[in-house]
Scaffold this motif. Structure first.
Motif, PDB file in Angstrom:
ATOM      1  N   LEU A 208      35.006  41.844  43.247  1.00  0.00           N
ATOM      2  CA  LEU A 208      35.513  40.517  42.904  1.00  0.00           C
ATOM      3  C   LEU A 208      36.199  40.505  41.540  1.00  0.00           C
ATOM      4  O   LEU A 208      36.899  39.547  41.209  1.00  0.00           O
ATOM      5  N   MET A 209      35.989  41.569  40.738  1.00  0.00           N
ATOM      6  CA  MET A 209      36.650  41.650  39.430  1.00  0.00           C
ATOM      7  C   MET A 209      38.125  41.991  39.553  1.00  0.00           C
ATOM      8  O   MET A 209      38.881  41.871  38.589  1.00  0.00           O
ATOM      9  N   GLY A 210      38.534  42.457  40.756  1.00  0.00           N
ATOM     10  CA  GLY A 210      39.944  42.759  40.975  1.00  0.00           C
ATOM     11  C   GLY A 210      40.438  43.872  40.059  1.00  0.00           C
ATOM     12  O   GLY A 210      39.820  44.932  39.954  1.00  0.00           O
ATOM     13  N   ALA A 211      41.556  43.594  39.372  1.00  0.00           N
ATOM     14  CA  ALA A 211      42.166  44.609  38.499  1.00  0.00           C
ATOM     15  C   ALA A 211      41.278  44.951  37.305  1.00  0.00           C
ATOM     16  O   ALA A 211      41.473  45.980  36.667  1.00  0.00           O
ATOM     17  N   ARG A 212      40.319  44.080  36.988  1.00  0.00           N
ATOM     18  CA  ARG A 212      39.432  44.325  35.853  1.00  0.00           C
ATOM     19  C   ARG A 212      38.119  44.962  36.271  1.00  0.00           C
ATOM     20  O   ARG A 212      37.138  44.942  35.522  1.00  0.00           O
ATOM     21  N   ARG A 213      38.092  45.541  37.453  1.00  0.00           N
ATOM     22  CA  ARG A 213      36.866  46.155  37.955  1.00  0.00           C
ATOM     23  C   ARG A 213      36.382  47.291  37.044  1.00  0.00           C
ATOM     24  O   ARG A 213      35.193  47.579  36.957  1.00  0.00           O
ATOM     25  N   GLY A 214      37.347  47.918  36.350  1.00  0.00           N
ATOM     26  CA  GLY A 214      36.984  49.023  35.463  1.00  0.00           C
ATOM     27  C   GLY A 214      36.037  48.614  34.352  1.00  0.00           C
ATOM     28  O   GLY A 214      35.315  49.457  33.804  1.00  0.00           O
ATOM     29  N   LEU A 215      36.026  47.313  34.009  1.00  0.00           N
ATOM     30  CA  LEU A 215      35.133  46.847  32.952  1.00  0.00           C
ATOM     31  C   LEU A 215      33.671  46.956  33.360  1.00  0.00           C
ATOM     32  O   LEU A 215      32.790  47.078  32.509  1.00  0.00           O
ATOM     33  N   VAL A 216      33.418  46.914  34.682  1.00  0.00           N
ATOM     34  CA  VAL A 216      32.039  46.952  35.170  1.00  0.00           C
ATOM     35  C   VAL A 216      31.359  48.253  34.782  1.00  0.00           C
ATOM     36  O   VAL A 216      30.175  48.274  34.432  1.00  0.00           O
ATOM     37  N   VAL A 217      32.108  49.359  34.814  1.00  0.00           N
ATOM     38  CA  VAL A 217      31.492  50.666  34.546  1.00  0.00           C
ATOM     39  C   VAL A 217      31.089  50.824  33.088  1.00  0.00           C
ATOM     40  O   VAL A 217      30.398  51.775  32.726  1.00  0.00           O
ATOM     41  N   LEU A 218      31.544  49.911  32.233  1.00  0.00           N
ATOM     42  CA  LEU A 218      31.144  49.969  30.826  1.00  0.00           C
ATOM     43  C   LEU A 218      29.734  49.453  30.620  1.00  0.00           C
ATOM     44  O   LEU A 218      29.141  49.637  29.551  1.00  0.00           O
ATOM     45  N   ASN A 219      29.186  48.796  31.634  1.00  0.00           N
ATOM     46  CA  ASN A 219      27.829  48.247  31.570  1.00  0.00           C
ATOM     47  C   ASN A 219      26.838  49.281  32.108  1.00  0.00           C
ATOM     48  O   ASN A 219      26.830  49.578  33.300  1.00  0.00           O
ATOM     49  N   PRO A 220      25.975  49.857  31.246  1.00  0.00           N
ATOM     50  CA  PRO A 220      25.037  50.889  31.740  1.00  0.00           C
ATOM     51  C   PRO A 220      24.063  50.368  32.795  1.00  0.00           C
ATOM     52  O   PRO A 220      23.611  51.133  33.644  1.00  0.00           O
TER      53      PRO A 220
END
Length: 271
Positions: A208-220
């Motif tokens: 659901l984050m779309g193009a910003r999905r990469g930000l999710v992997v920054l959360n351990p």
């Protein structure tokens, strides 16, 4: 077995190491105490610990219906995702919250009974793993209803739970020491946990984050949850999640052990 924890001829590193080793050896003690905590909490109730399962079932059912409708998600895919995510998040939140009070809430025991400090942390971890075992039943029921069978890859979830427990131990030790010394920190951590709940994909899927999905992997915490969630949903976790969680364990234990060696003796005085 007699282990002298505070003899003057041994280094602080050796004492901390022996404290942890002796704590692990006394598994019958902390497992019994952890189970006693659960029984005490639900004494004289009809369902006992299965109230945990019932309350989690109501939570998953109600939130699944609401958020599935809001996000326009297929409930057949969303409910299994939500049930395992909520159960795992509940475990993580309990570890963070109760870890802060791991020494404070057992003040009387620490001051009156000479046992390794690590026993108190292992006791709290064990009782939360028991609660997790009750909550995970909801996922099993949902999986049966929607015909989900993860297959052999589902066994990786046990490894994920093991890595979560390894990280939980150093987190509880570290937070326990900090919060025993500084009593305002538990309130700060409680507020941070609420924030982490909303930024971690528990109620919502990373897609659901779309193009910003990469930000999710920054959360351990995403990687910690994913090591359990992905196998149970039938897919192997990304290798990056394994690397992040293992590195988290190595770095966390190194730092915490050094702090534990330095401050372990002061815990009783801070209480």
């Amino acid at each position: 077995m007699s282990v002298v924890f505070d003899s003057g001829d041994r280094s602080e590193i050796a004492r901390a190491r022996d404290d942890l080793a002796e704590g692990l050896k006394r598994w019958t003690l902390w497992s019994t105490l952890g189970w006693h905590d659960i029984r005490k909490r639900y004494r004289r109730s009809v369902l006992g610990p299965f109230w945990l399962t019932l309350s989690m079932a109501v939570l998953v059912g109600s939130l699944g219906l609401v958020y599935g409708t809001l996000f326009q998600l297929d409930l057949q895919n969303y409910l299994p995702f939500l049930s395992i995510s909520l159960a795992t998040w509940t475990l993580i939140a309990a570890i963070l919250n109760e870890g802060c009070m791991s020494f404070v809430e057992l003040e009387a025991l620490i001051k009156n009974v000479r046992i390794p400090m690590s026993v108190h942390v292992l006791r709290i971890l064990w009782r939360n793993l028991i609660i997790y075992a009750h909550n995970i039943v909801i996922f099993a029921v949902v999986a049966v209803i929607f015909g989900i069978w993860p297959g052999a890859v589902g066994l990786l979830a046990f490894l994920g739970v093991g890595l979560l427990a390894v990280n939980a131990l150093w987190v509880m030790l570290l937070f326990g020491m900090i919060c025993t010394r500084f009593r305002d920190v538990p309130l700060i951590i409680a507020s941070v946990i609420q924030l982490l709940f909303f930024v971690t994909p528990v109620m919502w899927k990373p897609e659901l984050m779309g193009a910003r999905r990469g930000l999710v992997v920054l959360n351990p915490l995403y990687h910690v949850i994913e090591l359990i969630r992905a196998p149970l949903l039938g897919s192997a976790p990304d290798w990056k999640s394994w690397v992040v969680v293992i590195l988290l364990a190595l770095a966390g234990w190194t730092f915490t052990f050094l702090c534990y060696a330095r401050f372990r003796k002061r815990i009783a005085y801070w209480l």
